[in-house]
Structures are given as C-alpha cells and as structure tokens.
Design an enzyme around this catalytic site. Structure first.
Site, PDB file in Angstrom:
ATOM      1  N   LYS A 119       0.834  -1.214   0.000  1.00  0.00           N
ATOM      2  CA  LYS A 119       0.000   0.000   0.000  1.00  0.00           C
ATOM      3  C   LYS A 119       0.869   1.264   0.000  1.00  0.00           C
ATOM      4  O   LYS A 119       0.662   2.172  -0.788  1.00  0.00           O
ATOM      5  CB  LYS A 119      -0.920   0.029   1.239  1.00  0.00           C
ATOM      6  N   THR A 120       1.833   1.285   0.912  1.00  0.00           N
ATOM      7  CA  THR A 120       2.709   2.452   0.968  1.00  0.00           C
ATOM      8  C   THR A 120       3.502   2.563  -0.331  1.00  0.00           C
ATOM      9  O   THR A 120       3.734   3.661  -0.842  1.00  0.00           O
ATOM     10  CB  THR A 120       3.648   2.351   2.183  1.00  0.00           C
ATOM     11  N   ASP A 161      -1.785   7.740   3.754  1.00  0.00           N
ATOM     12  CA  ASP A 161      -1.380   6.385   4.164  1.00  0.00           C
ATOM     13  C   ASP A 161      -2.000   6.074   5.527  1.00  0.00           C
ATOM     14  O   ASP A 161      -2.376   6.990   6.256  1.00  0.00           O
ATOM     15  CB  ASP A 161       0.157   6.322   4.256  1.00  0.00           C
ATOM     16  N   GLU A 162      -2.115   4.801   5.863  1.00  0.00           N
ATOM     17  CA  GLU A 162      -2.654   4.384   7.180  1.00  0.00           C
ATOM     18  C   GLU A 162      -4.001   5.050   7.451  1.00  0.00           C
ATOM     19  O   GLU A 162      -4.264   5.543   8.550  1.00  0.00           O
ATOM     20  CB  GLU A 162      -1.661   4.741   8.302  1.00  0.00           C
ATOM     21  N   GLN A 216      -5.551  -3.087  10.880  1.00  0.00           N
ATOM     22  CA  GLN A 216      -4.439  -2.435  11.569  1.00  0.00           C
ATOM     23  C   GLN A 216      -4.868  -1.148  12.264  1.00  0.00           C
ATOM     24  O   GLN A 216      -4.043  -0.302  12.587  1.00  0.00           O
ATOM     25  CB  GLN A 216      -3.309  -2.131  10.582  1.00  0.00           C
ATOM     26  N   ARG A 269       5.118  -7.193  11.090  1.00  0.00           N
ATOM     27  CA  ARG A 269       6.334  -6.424  10.836  1.00  0.00           C
ATOM     28  C   ARG A 269       7.477  -7.331  10.411  1.00  0.00           C
ATOM     29  O   ARG A 269       8.465  -6.884   9.855  1.00  0.00           O
ATOM     30  CB  ARG A 269       6.793  -5.637  12.080  1.00  0.00           C
TER      31      ARG A 269
HETATM   32  P1  ATP Z   1       1.754  -2.089   5.958  1.00  0.00           P
HETATM   33  O1  ATP Z   1       0.311  -2.493   5.957  1.00  0.00           O
HETATM   34  O2  ATP Z   1       2.522  -2.844   6.972  1.00  0.00           O
HETATM   35  O3  ATP Z   1       1.931  -0.619   6.016  1.00  0.00           O
HETATM   36  P2  ATP Z   1       2.101  -1.953   3.122  1.00  0.00           P
HETATM   37  O4  ATP Z   1       0.886  -2.525   2.520  1.00  0.00           O
HETATM   38  O5  ATP Z   1       2.207  -0.491   3.145  1.00  0.00           O
HETATM   39  O6  ATP Z   1       2.349  -2.577   4.545  1.00  0.00           O
HETATM   40  P3  ATP Z   1       4.664  -1.837   1.834  1.00  0.00           P
HETATM   41  O7  ATP Z   1       5.434  -1.396   3.006  1.00  0.00           O
HETATM   42  O8  ATP Z   1       4.369  -0.862   0.755  1.00  0.00           O
HETATM   43  O9  ATP Z   1       3.330  -2.562   2.303  1.00  0.00           O
HETATM   44  O10 ATP Z   1       5.388  -3.069   1.138  1.00  0.00           O
HETATM   45  C1  ATP Z   1       5.879  -4.177   1.877  1.00  0.00           C
HETATM   46  C2  ATP Z   1       7.158  -4.688   1.246  1.00  0.00           C
HETATM   47  O11 ATP Z   1       6.857  -5.258  -0.022  1.00  0.00           O
HETATM   48  C3  ATP Z   1       8.159  -3.593   0.987  1.00  0.00           C
HETATM   49  O12 ATP Z   1       9.432  -4.101   1.283  1.00  0.00           O
HETATM   50  C4  ATP Z   1       8.020  -3.312  -0.492  1.00  0.00           C
HETATM   51  O13 ATP Z   1       9.214  -2.838  -1.047  1.00  0.00           O
HETATM   52  C5  ATP Z   1       7.649  -4.661  -1.047  1.00  0.00           C
HETATM   53  N1  ATP Z   1       6.830  -4.630  -2.273  1.00  0.00           N
HETATM   54  C6  ATP Z   1       5.689  -3.930  -2.462  1.00  0.00           C
HETATM   55  N2  ATP Z   1       5.192  -4.161  -3.699  1.00  0.00           N
HETATM   56  C7  ATP Z   1       6.039  -5.024  -4.312  1.00  0.00           C
HETATM   57  C8  ATP Z   1       6.072  -5.659  -5.610  1.00  0.00           C
HETATM   58  N3  ATP Z   1       5.133  -5.453  -6.512  1.00  0.00           N
HETATM   59  N4  ATP Z   1       7.094  -6.500  -5.855  1.00  0.00           N
HETATM   60  C9  ATP Z   1       8.061  -6.736  -4.941  1.00  0.00           C
HETATM   61  N5  ATP Z   1       8.084  -6.175  -3.699  1.00  0.00           N
HETATM   62  C10 ATP Z   1       7.085  -5.326  -3.392  1.00  0.00           C
HETATM   63 MG    MG Z   2       2.355   0.855   4.757  1.00  0.00          MG
END
Ligand code: ATP
Ligand code: MG
Length: 669
Positions: free
Chosen positions: A29-30, A214-215, A245, A603
């Site tokens: 997402k981030t 975000d969040e 979350q 995490r």
């Molecule tokens: P959270 O809910 O904990 O905030 P999130 O949904 O924001 O998580 P991110 O932090 O954006 O997730 O991504 C998690 C990990 O996955 C990061 O290390 C990111 O670089 C990697 N990632 C995201 N998208 C891809 C992709 N398409 N291919 C490979 N790695 C990815």
């Molecule tokens: Mg995130």
C-alpha cells in the site's frame, strides 16, 4: 526497483477520481503511494509542490520522502509535502494565524503544560484538582470530534461531563490568552478556519491538487474532515489502509471512516491487494489466523510467495530478567554468526515501560540499539528548561514558559511575588511577562521584587531584539551563557560529569534548532517556526537525532512500528495483562489489542519470536504471569515452544489449546 503487480499498477494509474486501496499488511500500500507520487509528477503534469502525502509518524514521513527521492530526480521532487497530519496542521496555522485570532510565534503545549494548566484551572474553579486526567480525556475526545466548549456544555449529560465542559471552556480561553495551542488544536483549528473562511480554504485547495493518505484506518473524525475540506470538489485523492491495523481508537480513530468514504465519495473506486511481499507464508498464516478471530467488514485474502520459512518461536522464560537476557544474547549471537547488521532486529513491546530492562541488557552486552519513544531527549529537565526559554522568547504570552524559567537559574523571585504578579496580570488581562515591568505593579509589590522582575524582562527583551538584529542562533548561544546555565547545572547535579552531559544536551538542542533553520527549503522559516517544529517533533516521535543513521537494534512499541518492516522481530511480554493490556481486558476492547498483535506480527519478514515470562515484578511484587490468550489463536502446527526446560514431554507433544492449557497449569504449579 520492484515491478508492481497489475492491481498495484491499476491503483497507481487511476487518477480519474477518488480511490481507496484496501489491503492487508505488507501488500504494498505504501509502495503504491510512493509510486503514485512519481507517476503524478512524471506522467500527469502535476508539480510536486501541488502534491501532499499524509503519513502517521515523522519516521514514516522520512522513509516515504527517501523512497520518493529514489524515484524522482532532485528538481522534480522539489516542494513535495510528505507530512503527518499534525505537521500539516501546524504549517497551516503558522501561515494563517491571524484569522484564527493568534499571534505569530504561538506555543505548542505538551502534556506537561496541559496537565499544569488543567490542574491550575481546576484548583481555581473547584478548589481541587481531582480528576485532571479524566477531564483531559474528555477534552481530547471532544476536540477529536470537533466539539467546541459551548457545544460540549450544551451536550453534557451528567455533572461529570458538565464540570469537564466548564473546565474545557476556561482551558480554551487560557490557551488563547497564552497564544498557545495543544496537540489536538493543530487539526481542530485548521478545520474550523476552513469551515468559516471559504477564501482561505480555496487558496489551500488550489495549492493541494492531489492528496494521498497512508494508514487511513487511523484517521479520526477531525483529521478526516480536514482531508475532505482540502480535497473539495476536485476529488483528487488516494487513500490506502487496512481496517485490521486500526490501533488508534483510543485517540478517536474510526475504522468506520473507511465506510464513510464510500458515502462521501459515491464514485469511489476500491482496489484490493492480496499478495504480501514482506513475510514468509508461515508468518502470514499466523497473522491471518489470529485476526480471523475479529469480526470483519471487509474480507481480505493475503498470500505470499516468500516460501514457508522458519517456525514461529514461542519462548518462555523464568522471569522478565531472563526474558530480556535471552533476547539480547540471541541477537548478539545471530549478529556475530551471520554478520547481519543489528538494525535487522527489532524488539517490539506493548508499553514503553517494558523498554527499560531490555535497554539495560543490551547495554550490558554492548549491543547498540535505537530506541523510539520512551523517556525522550525532550523529557530531560535541562532540555525542558531551555525549550521554555525558547518558547518565552518567541511567545511572551506563554505564562507556563514564564513560570518555568523565572527561577532557573535562581533570581530570588518567590512564590508570593509570582502570585501577586499573576493576579495583577489577570486583572489587566495581560501576560505575566508583559506585567513584569508595569509601574502599577509597584502598588502590590515591594520595589526589591519589582526591580528583579523588570530586570528579567529587560534582559529577555534584549535577547529577543538580538535575535532580530543579529543571527538568532548566536543570540541564543549568548543567552545560554548570560544565564550561566552551566553553573546552575553544576550546582544541581550529583557530579560534574553529569552536569557536563547535561550541558552537552543543551548545546545539542541549540544545534538542532540551527539544523531546523538551515534545512528549510522555502527559506521563509522564522526562529518562531523552527522552535514550533522542534516542539512538535518532540511530541510526535521523541527520538534522539544523534542516533540516527547508526547501526542498532530497533526498539519501539507496536504502535510505533506501524508501516515498518524488519527481517527479525521479537515481541516481548506476550502475556495476559500486557498484550492484551489489562485496561483492554477490563473494558472489553480485546479486538483492538488483537489488531495490535497483528500489526506486531506482520512487521516480521523472516523470523518471529514471541516471548513471555513465568513471573515478573510488578509494583515491587512478584506476580505469576499467564501467557497471552492470543497464543491460543495462532496455528499450533507453526509454533515451536522453547525454554520450557521443566515442561513434561506430553506438553510438547500435545496440540494447540491443550498444549497451552497444560502449560498454564504447569506455570500455576
Ligand atoms: P503495511 O500495511 O505494513 O503498512 P504496506 O501494505 O504499506 O504494509 P509496503 O510497506 O508498501 O506494504 O510493502 C511491503 C514490502 O513489499 C516492501 O518491502 C516493499 O518494497 C515490497 N513490495 C511492495 N510491492 C512489491 C512488488 N510489486 N514487488 C516486490 N516487492 C514489493
Ligand atoms: Mg504501509
């Protein structure tokens, strides 16, 4: 750079209207937000200065800026705002203070100031300060819901609420008189301003052409309203979030905001992401199984291609000392064995108080660590003293700051003098600082005392003048020398060494102020703004700047770990009354605690260990601990239990809840 999957790509490319990305932890997402910022700049002709991305912590904001920095060339990213809600609010207030009825250089009150103020009001109004904490809770939640004092009073349902509402009324008036705002005002004031001044709102809407949040699950009503106002009719908004979350209900966050969004933006497009790129399948399964125990408005699937991975370790220790020792030693061994940096390891806990013993153990083994939160740099006496000088310097109406500095170092101005000064200032409706050299004061006070007060004011006015005429940092340095603060520290410290360390903190703070001024991109930051920024940073993250960049084990609460990821995670104190927290058990809000555990578990990228102690000391007493009920909810086939040397064989062989039941029985014995 990783390739986005088709769903992520869809979310990045969609600029035709409001968009919600609803997805579980680690699904990118981030990443969608950062990539979308780059897309907006590079392919949609939106300049970075018209883009604002909202994050939850300063740490997250910094990380996001870094990530965007790798995607955009320097000039492309210029003017981009990545900020927390409170920082954005502060920027709005610092530009629009006049219509709000404030003067430049307003103070931001921290918890200590607020507590002091409330206590004072309650003593004056009710001849007692019983329940100041409770009143603060009321005020916080009113402010979070954008309820002003008169509305609170009108809506009060019982005497308790009535009292709180009256205190709220006085409190708000006093804040205004002090030219001060509290943390909640940083959101509340901009919202009120925008609601009442269409022209100002339009100005900001023109400045912010695209907003990303975000969040999102952790925004409260007032933050949500701020978002809605800023977005206006343009509908250029992307929000990402995960209802599982949501861990800030206690600060007024409403997971229902996710539903509200659909009502407020009927054309809302929703994108769900299902692939997790962070964790091994085993860690993910654990998280999914746990959170399945909560009711769900949105059904989400989450899978990973990172392989099954190691089992989740559940470590039982004799007591909290052994628990922390074990974690420290494991990290040390792993670090030496694999040469992985210490920053690969994170120790998460429910409350900051748990950090102390852990810190001692890490120190003992000479393991470097970085602590986010807890007793902060800014909580130190010397830093507070100096901050109060800063505050009084830029905001003479700040009576709280005045009272903190007037006798530091000693100026022989006693409490009776101060009380008389306070009464006099009150009658004249001016600040204590302003009253300090008024001739009329002579009717109430002996000339010895009026002279001391006037001298102080003359001197402080001089420093303020120097800040304008000369270089402000130089003026502040000579202010510190003027008051001979070092000598004062020596007189009050247990040893010269302690005094020296404290003086080091003082200069560190002055440097931090200088850095804040130097780093200003727009070039219009005043010393007032810089001080405001320091105060706010303190409240938001309480982290020591000097430790930044160095390798170290990461220690933080689960709340603070949101959005972050680490190869190895230890969650300590996985016990009843800690996680879930005792107050949540009592108030039956276990679901939020489960979400918190979910945040903690997700995490971890590769290794996860959950530790608990059989006994621990609490308020000086040794108590028996019970492993967290959340352990019952994890898939037993994915756990290995360690450290239960006296466990009978059948316990190890038993399955799931039985294993835990036997374990508990064993612990009771
Ligand atoms: P959270 O809910 O904990 O905030 P999130 O949904 O924001 O998580 P991110 O932090 O954006 O997730 O991504 C998690 C990990 O996955 C990061 O290390 C990111 O670089 C990697 N990632 C995201 N998208 C891809 C992709 N398409 N291919 C490979 N790695 C990815
Ligand atoms: Mg995130």
């Amino acid at each position: 750079m990783s390739r986005l999957n088709p769903r992520q790509q869809e979310a990045v490319n969609y600029v035709g209207g409001p968009l919600l990305v609803l997805a579980g932890a680690g699904s990118g997402k981030t990443s969608v937000i950062t990539r979308k910022i780059a897309h907006l700049v590079q392919n949609c002709g939106i300049r970075a200065q018209h883009i604002v991305a909202m994050t939850f912590t300063n740490k997250a904001a910094r990380e996001m800026k870094e990530r965007v920095g790798t995607l955009l060339k320097g000039p492309e990213a210029r003017g981009l705002t990545v900020s927390t809600f409170h920082n954005l609010g502060m920027n709005i207030i610092r530009k629009e203070y006049a219509p709000l009825g404030y003067k430049p250089g307003f103070s931001i009150f921290d918890d200590g100031d607020i507590k002091a103020l409330l206590t004072d009001i309650m003593q004056k109004e009710y001849a007692g300060d019983d329940g100041a904490d409770e009143v603060k809770n009321y005020i916080d939640s009113w402010k979070n819901d954008l309820i002003l004092p008169d509305e609170a009073l009108a809506g009060a349902r019982n005497p308790k609420e009535q009292t709180a509402a009256i205190v709220y009324l006085h409190y708000q008036r006093t804040l205004k008189a002090y030219n001060a705002v509290d943390f909640n005002d940083l959101i509340l004031l901009p919202v009120k301003l925008f609601q009442e001044h269409q022209d100002i709102l339009e100005k900001w809407q023109n400045r912010i052409r695209y907003l990303l949040v975000d969040e999102y699950q952790d925004t409260n009503s007032s933050q949500y309203l701020l978002v809605k106002l800023l977005v206006g009719m343009r509908n250029q908004i992307t929000v990402v979030g995960d209802d599982d979350q949501s861990i800030y209900a206690w600060r007024g966050a409403r997971p229902e905001n996710l539903n509200l969004l659909k009502e407020d933006y009927p054309s809302l497009k929703v994108v769900m992401l299902e692939q997790n790129y962070r964790s091994t399948s085993r860690i993910l399964k654990c998280a999914n199984t746990l959170i399945a125990n909560n009711p769900h408005a949105f059904e989400k699937q989450l899978w990973s291609e990172m392989g099954m991975g190691d089992e989740i370790r559940v470590i039982r220790t004799r007591n909290e000392d052994a628990e922390c020792e074990r974690v420290a030693l494991e990290i040390l061994t792993e670090h030496l064995r694999t040469q992985r940096p210490y920053s690969d390891f994170a120790i998460l806990y429910r409350g900051n108080y748990q950090a102390k013993l852990m810190e001692l153990k890490l120190q003992h083994h000479q393991i470097p660590y970085r602590l986010s939160g807890g007793t902060s740099f800014f909580a130190r006496q010397e830093v507070k003293d100096l901050m109060s000088y800063f505050r009084l310097l830029v905001n003479p109406d700040d009576d709280n700051a005045f009272l903190r500095v007037i006798n530091v170092p000693r100026r022989e101005i006693g409490s009776t003098t101060l009380e008389k000064l306070g009464n006099y200032a009150n009658e004249r409706k001016i600040s204590m600082y302003a009253a300090s050299d008024e001739i009329g004061l002579g009717e109430h006070l002996d000339s010895r005392y009026t002279e001391r007060l006037a001298r102080f004011k003359r001197w402080m006015d001089g420093v303020r003048e120097q800040c304008v005429i000369n270089e402000p940092i130089a003026a502040i340095r000579s202010m510190v020398m003027d008051i001979d603060y070092e000598n004062w520290l020596r007189q009050n410290a247990s040893s010269d060494k302690v005094a020296e360390a404290r003086m080091g903190n003082v200069w560190f703070l002055v440097d931090a102020l200088k850095n804040t001024l130097d780093k200003d991109e727009e070039g219009d930051m005043t010393i007032e703004d810089a001080i405001g920024k320091l105060v706010l940073r303190d409240m938001l993250e309480r982290q020591q700047e000097e430790e930044e960049g160095a390798d170290g084990v990461q220690m933080m609460t689960m709340h603070a770990s949101k959005g972050l990821e680490f190869p190895s995670v230890y969650i300590i104190g996985f016990e009843e009354e800690i996680l879930p927290h005792r107050s949540s058990i009592e108030s039956d809000t276990i679901e939020e605690e489960r979400r918190l555990a979910y945040v903690g578990i997700t995490r971890a990228k590769r290794n996860l260990a959950l530790t608990f102690a059989a006994k621990r000391k609490q308020y000086g007493e040794i108590i028996e601990c019970t492993p967290s009920r959340f352990l019952d909810e994890l898939p037993p086939e994915d756990l290995v239990w360690e450290g239960q040397e006296e466990a009978p064989v059948e316990v190890k062989a038993a399955r799931g809840n039985d294993a835990l039941a036997s374990m508990r029985a064993m612990l009771k014995r």
